[in-house]
Design a protein around this motif. Structure first.
Motif, PDB file in Angstrom:
ATOM      1  N   MET A   1      54.325  37.821 -25.066  1.00  0.00           N
ATOM      2  CA  MET A   1      54.065  36.411 -24.904  1.00  0.00           C
ATOM      3  C   MET A   1      55.089  35.640 -25.740  1.00  0.00           C
ATOM      4  SD  MET A   1      50.565  34.265 -25.728  1.00  0.00           S
ATOM      5  CE  MET A   1      49.727  34.795 -24.262  1.00  0.00           C
ATOM      6  N   ASN A   2      55.633  34.598 -25.179  1.00  0.00           N
ATOM      7  CA  ASN A   2      56.558  33.750 -25.933  1.00  0.00           C
ATOM      8  C   ASN A   2      55.864  32.435 -26.300  1.00  0.00           C
ATOM      9  OD1 ASN A   2      56.787  31.908 -23.731  1.00  0.00           O
ATOM     10  ND2 ASN A   2      58.362  33.206 -22.810  1.00  0.00           N
ATOM     11  N   ILE A   3      56.550  31.591 -27.026  1.00  0.00           N
ATOM     12  CA  ILE A   3      55.943  30.352 -27.522  1.00  0.00           C
ATOM     13  C   ILE A   3      55.510  29.432 -26.378  1.00  0.00           C
ATOM     14  CG2 ILE A   3      58.187  29.234 -27.877  1.00  0.00           C
ATOM     15  CD1 ILE A   3      55.002  28.712 -30.001  1.00  0.00           C
ATOM     16  N   GLU A   4      56.267  29.386 -25.295  1.00  0.00           N
ATOM     17  CA  GLU A   4      55.903  28.525 -24.171  1.00  0.00           C
ATOM     18  C   GLU A   4      54.619  29.004 -23.502  1.00  0.00           C
ATOM     19  OE1 GLU A   4      59.039  29.827 -24.431  1.00  0.00           O
ATOM     20  OE2 GLU A   4      60.158  28.036 -24.999  1.00  0.00           O
ATOM     21  N   GLU A   5      54.496  30.323 -23.333  1.00  0.00           N
ATOM     22  CA  GLU A   5      53.281  30.881 -22.732  1.00  0.00           C
ATOM     23  C   GLU A   5      52.081  30.666 -23.653  1.00  0.00           C
ATOM     24  OE1 GLU A   5      55.227  34.594 -20.234  1.00  0.00           O
ATOM     25  OE2 GLU A   5      54.796  34.849 -22.367  1.00  0.00           O
ATOM     26  N   PHE A   6      52.296  30.827 -24.950  1.00  0.00           N
ATOM     27  CA  PHE A   6      51.210  30.607 -25.903  1.00  0.00           C
ATOM     28  C   PHE A   6      50.764  29.152 -25.891  1.00  0.00           C
ATOM     29  CE2 PHE A   6      49.560  29.674 -30.142  1.00  0.00           C
ATOM     30  CZ  PHE A   6      48.542  30.611 -30.205  1.00  0.00           C
ATOM     31  N   ARG A   7      51.713  28.249 -25.875  1.00  0.00           N
ATOM     32  CA  ARG A   7      51.404  26.819 -25.826  1.00  0.00           C
ATOM     33  C   ARG A   7      50.629  26.481 -24.562  1.00  0.00           C
ATOM     34  NH1 ARG A   7      54.013  22.459 -23.469  1.00  0.00           N
ATOM     35  NH2 ARG A   7      53.489  20.478 -24.443  1.00  0.00           N
ATOM     36  N   ASP A   8      51.087  26.970 -23.426  1.00  0.00           N
ATOM     37  CA  ASP A   8      50.387  26.733 -22.163  1.00  0.00           C
ATOM     38  C   ASP A   8      48.961  27.269 -22.214  1.00  0.00           C
ATOM     39  OD1 ASP A   8      52.622  25.502 -21.096  1.00  0.00           O
ATOM     40  OD2 ASP A   8      53.267  27.274 -19.966  1.00  0.00           O
ATOM     41  N   TYR A   9      48.788  28.451 -22.805  1.00  0.00           N
ATOM     42  CA  TYR A   9      47.459  29.039 -22.914  1.00  0.00           C
ATOM     43  C   TYR A   9      46.547  28.142 -23.753  1.00  0.00           C
ATOM     44  CZ  TYR A   9      43.652  32.027 -24.353  1.00  0.00           C
ATOM     45  OH  TYR A   9      42.403  32.517 -24.622  1.00  0.00           O
ATOM     46  N   CYS A  10      47.019  27.724 -24.922  1.00  0.00           N
ATOM     47  CA  CYS A  10      46.199  26.881 -25.793  1.00  0.00           C
ATOM     48  C   CYS A  10      45.833  25.565 -25.107  1.00  0.00           C
ATOM     49  CB  CYS A  10      46.917  26.605 -27.106  1.00  0.00           C
ATOM     50  SG  CYS A  10      47.006  28.035 -28.200  1.00  0.00           S
ATOM     51  N   LEU A  11      46.812  24.947 -24.463  1.00  0.00           N
ATOM     52  CA  LEU A  11      46.562  23.660 -23.820  1.00  0.00           C
ATOM     53  C   LEU A  11      45.704  23.785 -22.563  1.00  0.00           C
ATOM     54  CD1 LEU A  11      50.041  21.959 -24.256  1.00  0.00           C
ATOM     55  CD2 LEU A  11      47.916  21.483 -25.507  1.00  0.00           C
ATOM     56  N   SER A  12      45.541  24.992 -22.043  1.00  0.00           N
ATOM     57  CA  SER A  12      44.695  25.180 -20.862  1.00  0.00           C
ATOM     58  C   SER A  12      43.206  25.115 -21.205  1.00  0.00           C
ATOM     59  CB  SER A  12      45.007  26.519 -20.191  1.00  0.00           C
ATOM     60  OG  SER A  12      44.503  27.604 -20.955  1.00  0.00           O
ATOM     61  N   MET A  13      42.884  25.219 -22.481  1.00  0.00           N
ATOM     62  CA  MET A  13      41.484  25.152 -22.900  1.00  0.00           C
ATOM     63  C   MET A  13      41.017  23.704 -22.915  1.00  0.00           C
ATOM     64  SD  MET A  13      41.236  28.075 -25.810  1.00  0.00           S
ATOM     65  CE  MET A  13      42.911  28.098 -26.461  1.00  0.00           C
ATOM     66  N   ASN A  14      39.768  23.525 -22.599  1.00  0.00           N
ATOM     67  CA  ASN A  14      39.175  22.200 -22.476  1.00  0.00           C
ATOM     68  C   ASN A  14      39.237  21.418 -23.792  1.00  0.00           C
ATOM     69  OD1 ASN A  14      37.876  20.114 -21.209  1.00  0.00           O
ATOM     70  ND2 ASN A  14      35.838  20.965 -21.459  1.00  0.00           N
ATOM     71  N   GLY A  15      39.816  20.232 -23.752  1.00  0.00           N
ATOM     72  CA  GLY A  15      39.824  19.328 -24.891  1.00  0.00           C
ATOM     73  C   GLY A  15      40.875  19.604 -25.951  1.00  0.00           C
ATOM     74  N   VAL A  16      41.798  20.506 -25.696  1.00  0.00           N
ATOM     75  CA  VAL A  16      42.805  20.860 -26.705  1.00  0.00           C
ATOM     76  C   VAL A  16      43.990  19.892 -26.633  1.00  0.00           C
ATOM     77  CG1 VAL A  16      44.459  22.617 -27.426  1.00  0.00           C
ATOM     78  CG2 VAL A  16      42.141  23.283 -26.776  1.00  0.00           C
ATOM     79  N   THR A  17      44.430  19.457 -27.803  1.00  0.00           N
ATOM     80  CA  THR A  17      45.634  18.629 -27.925  1.00  0.00           C
ATOM     81  C   THR A  17      46.574  19.297 -28.919  1.00  0.00           C
ATOM     82  OG1 THR A  17      44.643  17.300 -29.668  1.00  0.00           O
ATOM     83  CG2 THR A  17      44.414  16.483 -27.402  1.00  0.00           C
ATOM     84  N   GLU A  18      47.805  18.832 -28.954  1.00  0.00           N
ATOM     85  CA  GLU A  18      48.798  19.392 -29.877  1.00  0.00           C
ATOM     86  C   GLU A  18      49.508  18.279 -30.626  1.00  0.00           C
ATOM     87  OE1 GLU A  18      51.896  21.389 -27.706  1.00  0.00           O
ATOM     88  OE2 GLU A  18      52.235  19.669 -26.439  1.00  0.00           O
ATOM     89  N   LYS A  19      49.943  18.607 -31.831  1.00  0.00           N
ATOM     90  CA  LYS A  19      50.699  17.663 -32.657  1.00  0.00           C
ATOM     91  C   LYS A  19      51.625  18.459 -33.570  1.00  0.00           C
ATOM     92  CE  LYS A  19      46.734  14.553 -33.072  1.00  0.00           C
ATOM     93  NZ  LYS A  19      45.751  13.996 -34.013  1.00  0.00           N
ATOM     94  N   THR A  20      52.609  17.762 -34.102  1.00  0.00           N
ATOM     95  CA  THR A  20      53.442  18.306 -35.178  1.00  0.00           C
ATOM     96  C   THR A  20      53.217  17.399 -36.389  1.00  0.00           C
ATOM     97  OG1 THR A  20      55.317  17.080 -34.302  1.00  0.00           O
ATOM     98  CG2 THR A  20      55.166  19.399 -33.694  1.00  0.00           C
ATOM     99  N   PRO A  21      52.081  17.557 -37.062  1.00  0.00           N
ATOM    100  CA  PRO A  21      51.663  16.589 -38.079  1.00  0.00           C
ATOM    101  C   PRO A  21      52.379  16.683 -39.421  1.00  0.00           C
ATOM    102  CG  PRO A  21      50.106  18.377 -37.988  1.00  0.00           C
ATOM    103  CD  PRO A  21      51.107  18.610 -36.878  1.00  0.00           C
ATOM    104  N   PHE A  22      53.097  17.756 -39.663  1.00  0.00           N
ATOM    105  CA  PHE A  22      53.682  17.949 -40.984  1.00  0.00           C
ATOM    106  C   PHE A  22      55.134  17.515 -41.082  1.00  0.00           C
ATOM    107  CE2 PHE A  22      50.423  21.313 -40.489  1.00  0.00           C
ATOM    108  CZ  PHE A  22      49.491  20.764 -41.357  1.00  0.00           C
ATOM    109  N   GLU A  23      55.731  17.121 -39.970  1.00  0.00           N
ATOM    110  CA  GLU A  23      57.148  16.746 -39.986  1.00  0.00           C
ATOM    111  C   GLU A  23      57.416  15.514 -40.835  1.00  0.00           C
ATOM    112  OE1 GLU A  23      58.270  16.158 -35.938  1.00  0.00           O
ATOM    113  OE2 GLU A  23      56.837  14.564 -35.626  1.00  0.00           O
ATOM    114  N   LYS A  24      56.415  14.691 -41.031  1.00  0.00           N
ATOM    115  CA  LYS A  24      56.629  13.477 -41.830  1.00  0.00           C
ATOM    116  C   LYS A  24      56.758  13.788 -43.324  1.00  0.00           C
ATOM    117  CE  LYS A  24      51.706  12.703 -41.495  1.00  0.00           C
ATOM    118  NZ  LYS A  24      50.749  12.016 -40.689  1.00  0.00           N
TER     119      LYS A  24
END
Length: 67
Positions: A1-24
């Motif tokens: 599994m690569n990062i794109e497949e993992f991201r797609d898997y996580c986002l396929s779950m109901n109500g899941v969102t993503e952020k990059t909160p630590f870049e600031k």
């Protein structure tokens, strides 16, 4: 599994969102991608170094996932 497949898997779950909160805080954390459900962090991964994933869960769930 690569990062794109993992991201797609996580986002396929109901109500899941993503952020990059630590870049600031510092550029060192720009590549940390965090997944949330109901505004609660449950998974974090480094997009540049996809060698591990950090989950927040119960001990029982971690055992099941690890299997």
């Amino acid at each position: 599994m690569n990062i794109e497949e993992f991201r797609d898997y996580c986002l396929s779950m109901n109500g899941v969102t993503e952020k990059t909160p630590f870049e600031k805080f510092t550029h060192r954390f720009d590549s940390l991608l965090v997944f949330y459900v109901l505004d609660h962090m449950f998974c974090m991964v480094d997009m540049d170094d996809f060698t591990s994933v950090s989950f927040r869960s119960t001990n029982e769930e971690i055992e099941r996932i690890s299997e």
